[in-house]
Write a protein that holds these residues in place. Structure first.
Motif, PDB file in Angstrom:
ATOM      1  N   LYS A 142       0.813  -1.221   0.000  1.00 17.20           N
ATOM      2  CA  LYS A 142       0.000   0.000   0.000  1.00 17.20           C
ATOM      3  C   LYS A 142       0.843   1.266   0.000  1.00 17.20           C
ATOM      4  CE  LYS A 142      -3.617  -2.333   2.690  1.00 17.20           C
ATOM      5  NZ  LYS A 142      -4.303  -2.383   4.008  1.00 17.20           N
ATOM      6  N   ALA A 143       2.151   1.131   0.086  1.00 15.18           N
ATOM      7  CA  ALA A 143       3.030   2.295   0.187  1.00 15.18           C
ATOM      8  C   ALA A 143       3.117   3.049  -1.135  1.00 15.18           C
ATOM      9  CB  ALA A 143       4.424   1.860   0.633  1.00 15.18           C
ATOM     10  N   THR A 144       3.545   4.297  -1.054  1.00 13.82           N
ATOM     11  CA  THR A 144       3.737   5.111  -2.260  1.00 13.82           C
ATOM     12  C   THR A 144       4.825   4.493  -3.130  1.00 13.82           C
ATOM     13  OG1 THR A 144       3.165   7.097  -1.006  1.00 13.82           O
ATOM     14  CG2 THR A 144       4.300   7.417  -3.109  1.00 13.82           C
ATOM     15  N   GLY A 185      14.486 -21.961   1.821  1.00 13.55           N
ATOM     16  CA  GLY A 185      14.024 -20.589   2.060  1.00 13.55           C
ATOM     17  C   GLY A 185      14.829 -19.607   1.241  1.00 13.55           C
ATOM     18  N   TRP A 186      14.246 -18.459   0.963  1.00 14.01           N
ATOM     19  CA  TRP A 186      14.972 -17.426   0.220  1.00 14.01           C
ATOM     20  C   TRP A 186      14.527 -16.041   0.662  1.00 14.01           C
ATOM     21  CZ3 TRP A 186      11.457 -14.418  -2.212  1.00 14.01           C
ATOM     22  CH2 TRP A 186      10.275 -14.993  -2.678  1.00 14.01           C
ATOM     23  N   TYR A 187      15.377 -15.073   0.391  1.00 12.22           N
ATOM     24  CA  TYR A 187      15.095 -13.671   0.669  1.00 12.22           C
ATOM     25  C   TYR A 187      15.332 -12.866  -0.610  1.00 12.22           C
ATOM     26  CZ  TYR A 187      15.511 -14.846   5.662  1.00 12.22           C
ATOM     27  OH  TYR A 187      15.347 -15.395   6.899  1.00 12.22           O
ATOM     28  N   GLY A 188      14.580 -11.793  -0.761  1.00 14.70           N
ATOM     29  CA  GLY A 188      14.757 -10.915  -1.915  1.00 14.70           C
ATOM     30  C   GLY A 188      14.377  -9.489  -1.562  1.00 14.70           C
ATOM     31  N   LEU A 189      14.450  -8.618  -2.537  1.00 12.47           N
ATOM     32  CA  LEU A 189      14.074  -7.218  -2.334  1.00 12.47           C
ATOM     33  C   LEU A 189      13.017  -6.850  -3.366  1.00 12.47           C
ATOM     34  CD1 LEU A 189      14.847  -4.821  -0.500  1.00 12.47           C
ATOM     35  CD2 LEU A 189      16.332  -4.017  -2.343  1.00 12.47           C
ATOM     36  N   MET A 190      11.931  -6.225  -2.891  1.00 13.47           N
ATOM     37  CA  MET A 190      10.833  -5.835  -3.762  1.00 13.47           C
ATOM     38  C   MET A 190      10.380  -4.424  -3.418  1.00 13.47           C
ATOM     39  SD  MET A 190       8.635  -9.414  -3.702  1.00 13.47           S
ATOM     40  CE  MET A 190       7.881  -9.260  -5.321  1.00 13.47           C
ATOM     41  N   ALA A 191       9.642  -3.829  -4.343  1.00  7.45           N
ATOM     42  CA  ALA A 191       9.080  -2.492  -4.155  1.00  7.45           C
ATOM     43  C   ALA A 191       7.592  -2.553  -4.482  1.00  7.45           C
ATOM     44  CB  ALA A 191       9.785  -1.492  -5.070  1.00  7.45           C
ATOM     45  N   PRO A 192       6.824  -1.537  -4.088  1.00  2.51           N
ATOM     46  CA  PRO A 192       5.409  -1.521  -4.475  1.00  2.51           C
ATOM     47  C   PRO A 192       5.266  -1.479  -5.993  1.00  2.51           C
ATOM     48  CG  PRO A 192       5.838   0.082  -2.735  1.00  2.51           C
ATOM     49  CD  PRO A 192       7.172  -0.402  -3.224  1.00  2.51           C
ATOM     50  N   ALA A 193       4.206  -2.055  -6.507  1.00  2.53           N
ATOM     51  CA  ALA A 193       3.945  -2.020  -7.948  1.00  2.53           C
ATOM     52  C   ALA A 193       3.888  -0.570  -8.424  1.00  2.53           C
ATOM     53  CB  ALA A 193       2.635  -2.726  -8.259  1.00  2.53           C
ATOM     54  N   ASN A 194       4.258  -0.354  -9.672  1.00  2.00           N
ATOM     55  CA  ASN A 194       4.265   0.969 -10.318  1.00  2.00           C
ATOM     56  C   ASN A 194       5.411   1.864  -9.870  1.00  2.00           C
ATOM     57  OD1 ASN A 194       1.876   0.394 -11.805  1.00  2.00           O
ATOM     58  ND2 ASN A 194       0.659   0.861  -9.978  1.00  2.00           N
ATOM     59  N   THR A 195       6.366   1.302  -9.149  1.00  2.00           N
ATOM     60  CA  THR A 195       7.588   2.060  -8.861  1.00  2.00           C
ATOM     61  C   THR A 195       8.290   2.320 -10.193  1.00  2.00           C
ATOM     62  OG1 THR A 195       7.843   1.062  -6.670  1.00  2.00           O
ATOM     63  CG2 THR A 195       9.823   1.998  -7.673  1.00  2.00           C
ATOM     64  N   PRO A 196       8.767   3.536 -10.441  1.00  2.00           N
ATOM     65  CA  PRO A 196       9.398   3.859 -11.725  1.00  2.00           C
ATOM     66  C   PRO A 196      10.492   2.858 -12.119  1.00  2.00           C
ATOM     67  CG  PRO A 196       9.105   5.853 -10.436  1.00  2.00           C
ATOM     68  CD  PRO A 196       8.718   4.712  -9.541  1.00  2.00           C
ATOM     69  N   PRO A 197      10.497   2.424 -13.371  1.00  2.00           N
ATOM     70  CA  PRO A 197      11.493   1.448 -13.823  1.00  2.00           C
ATOM     71  C   PRO A 197      12.942   1.879 -13.606  1.00  2.00           C
ATOM     72  CG  PRO A 197       9.749   1.679 -15.454  1.00  2.00           C
ATOM     73  CD  PRO A 197       9.525   2.754 -14.429  1.00  2.00           C
TER      74      PRO A 197
END
Length: 448
Positions: free
Chosen positions: A208-210, A376-388
């Protein structure tokens, strides 16, 4: 228009017109536009002198100081500088509200909100004509683009949400990465722990973040690949609501018991569990987590009845095993390695299909129970629609950190393998993982 020129304000333009004797608002200085730019512009509701002026004059004036007060020239003249400044000034407050993904068509209603004073030259789309409307919208588009370009990333503190409790093995992985990322980006990067519900609370908050790249998710197999397949509905979609950045690390969980437990190896442990149905308790980081599914699958394949006890993080599981209130559990190798090395805990097996290079003497469960595999695994993600471009920047910086000898060694010592990927490859990996956990969930018989 010359660089450095001080252009007039609305007030100064209005005062000039009052000075030269123009009492009422009149049509825009179409009278100064070339005929080629006035195609289709109607002269209705203009005074006869003004209509005549519209017909005869051929260009925008650059100087109105010589206009005779009260004359048609004075009342209809508008310098190019004044015209441009008025358009830009009117839309200046809108520029910062224009998202780069919005179409310029969404700006059109703004023209209709002009005040009476601003329309002293009938500043409206209907009277300006098609060409001037396109000109004004073009200025807004260019200014909006320049506004975004002038706001480099990152422009404020970046927050990485860790969905597990503070002080656990996940913190040991992400906090050093955050420190190095802060140095590379020249901006503060903090880690915020939002534990609970097998990581889905933290995931929901980031979804839900910007989407500006200043709130990121330290993704884990549980909230991204396992929980979405459980019966309980989530407030987010792991594919639609997130933008993958990179896979960080992957590795096994390790089955541990206290060092004084009667069983010395996995075979003896299974025999003990079968002989004491319901007396073996195993902890996990939550209902439906990978450690829950590992314990459930072990009990199913070993035909042993074991009691599941959910926790919020691995650290408390290890504490209760040492304290004697919990028998066993699959925990992260990074968190348990120190306790195993100093003899307070005994490692019985690892959950991956093959042995870990960190604990080469500890067998894989699959050696005794073929087909058993939980990782198990870990990764890094951002909110959808974050600028490419933000995604690309973060991918480049984090993968560079993961490839440093220091970070690779740190992860390896914790039983994890550094696994940097492109954002596209990480996205495909997540889709594959979503399908892989279906069988384990069926075995665990999770219904709520």
């Amino acid at each position: 228009m010359t660089p450095g020129t001080k252009y007039p304000s609305f007030k100064s333009v209005w005062q000039r017109r009052q000075t030269v004797g123009c009492g009422k608002p009149v049509s825009l200085a179409i009278s100064r536009l070339p005929k080629s730019s006035r195609s289709g512009v109607k002269h209705r509701r203009m005074s006869k002198p003004l209509a005549k002026a519209v017909t005869n004059r051929g260009s925008l004036t650059s100087d109105t100081s010589s206009a005779v007060p009260g004359s048609t020239d004075a009342c209809t003249s508008l310098t190019l500088e004044e015209l441009t400044f008025i358009i830009i000034s009117r839309f200046n407050s809108l520029i910062h509200q224009v998202n780069h993904t919005q179409t310029i068509q969404s700006i059109k209603p703004a023209f209709k909100s002009l005040s009476q004073k601003e329309r002293f030259m009938n500043f409206s789309l209907q009277r300006y004509g098609k060409r001037l409307r396109q000109f004004g919208l073009g200025l807004v588009a260019i200014a909006a683009s320049l506004s975004h370009a002038a706001d480099p990333y990152p422009s404020k503190t970046i927050t990485i949400v860790n969905p597990w409790a503070a002080g656990g093995p996940s913190d040991a992985i992400i906090r050093p990465i955050a420190q190095q990322l802060s140095t590379r980006l020249g901006q503060s990067v903090i880690v915020e722990n939002k534990a609970g519900a097998t990581g889905t609370i933290g995931a929901a908050a980031v979804a839900k973040a910007t989407p500006d790249g200043h709130t990121l998710f330290f993704a884990h197999v549980n909230p991204i690949a396992i929980s979405p397949s459980l019966p309980q509905k989530l407030s987010y979609d792991p594919i639609k609501d997130f933008a993958p950045i990179t896979l960080i690390a992957s590795g096994p969980a390790v089955l541990v018991v206290r060092s004084d437990f009667p069983a010395k190896n996995l075979s003896e442990f299974i025999a003990y569990a079968r002989a004491n149905p319901g007396k073996i308790s195993y902890g996990s980081v939550g209902l439906g987590s990978n450690t829950h599914l590992a314990g459930s699958l072990l009990g199913h394949m070993a035909k042993a009845d074991m009691l599941h006890v959910p926790y919020k993080g691995s650290a408390t599981i290890q504490t209760d095993i040492l304290g004697g209130s919990l028998t066993t559990g699959f925990v992260t190798l990074s968190g348990a390695q120190g306790l195993i090395q100093d003899g307070r805990m005994r490692a019985l097996a690892v959950s991956t299909a093959k042995r870990s290079s960190v604990l080469p003497d500890v067998p894989a469960v699959a050696e005794l129970l073929p087909g058993f595999e939980i990782s198990g695994w870990y990764g890094l993600m951002a909110p959808a629609n974050t600028p490419p471009d933000v995604i690309r920047r973060l991918n480049a910086e984090v993968t560079a950190i993961l490839r440093t000898p220091e970070m690779s060694a740190r992860l390896r010592d914790g039983g994890m393998e550094s696994s940097p990927t492109t954002s596209e490859a990480f996205g495909e990996y997540i889709k594959a993982e979503l399908g892989r956990w279906v069988n384990a969930i069926k075995v665990a018989n999770i219904k709520e």
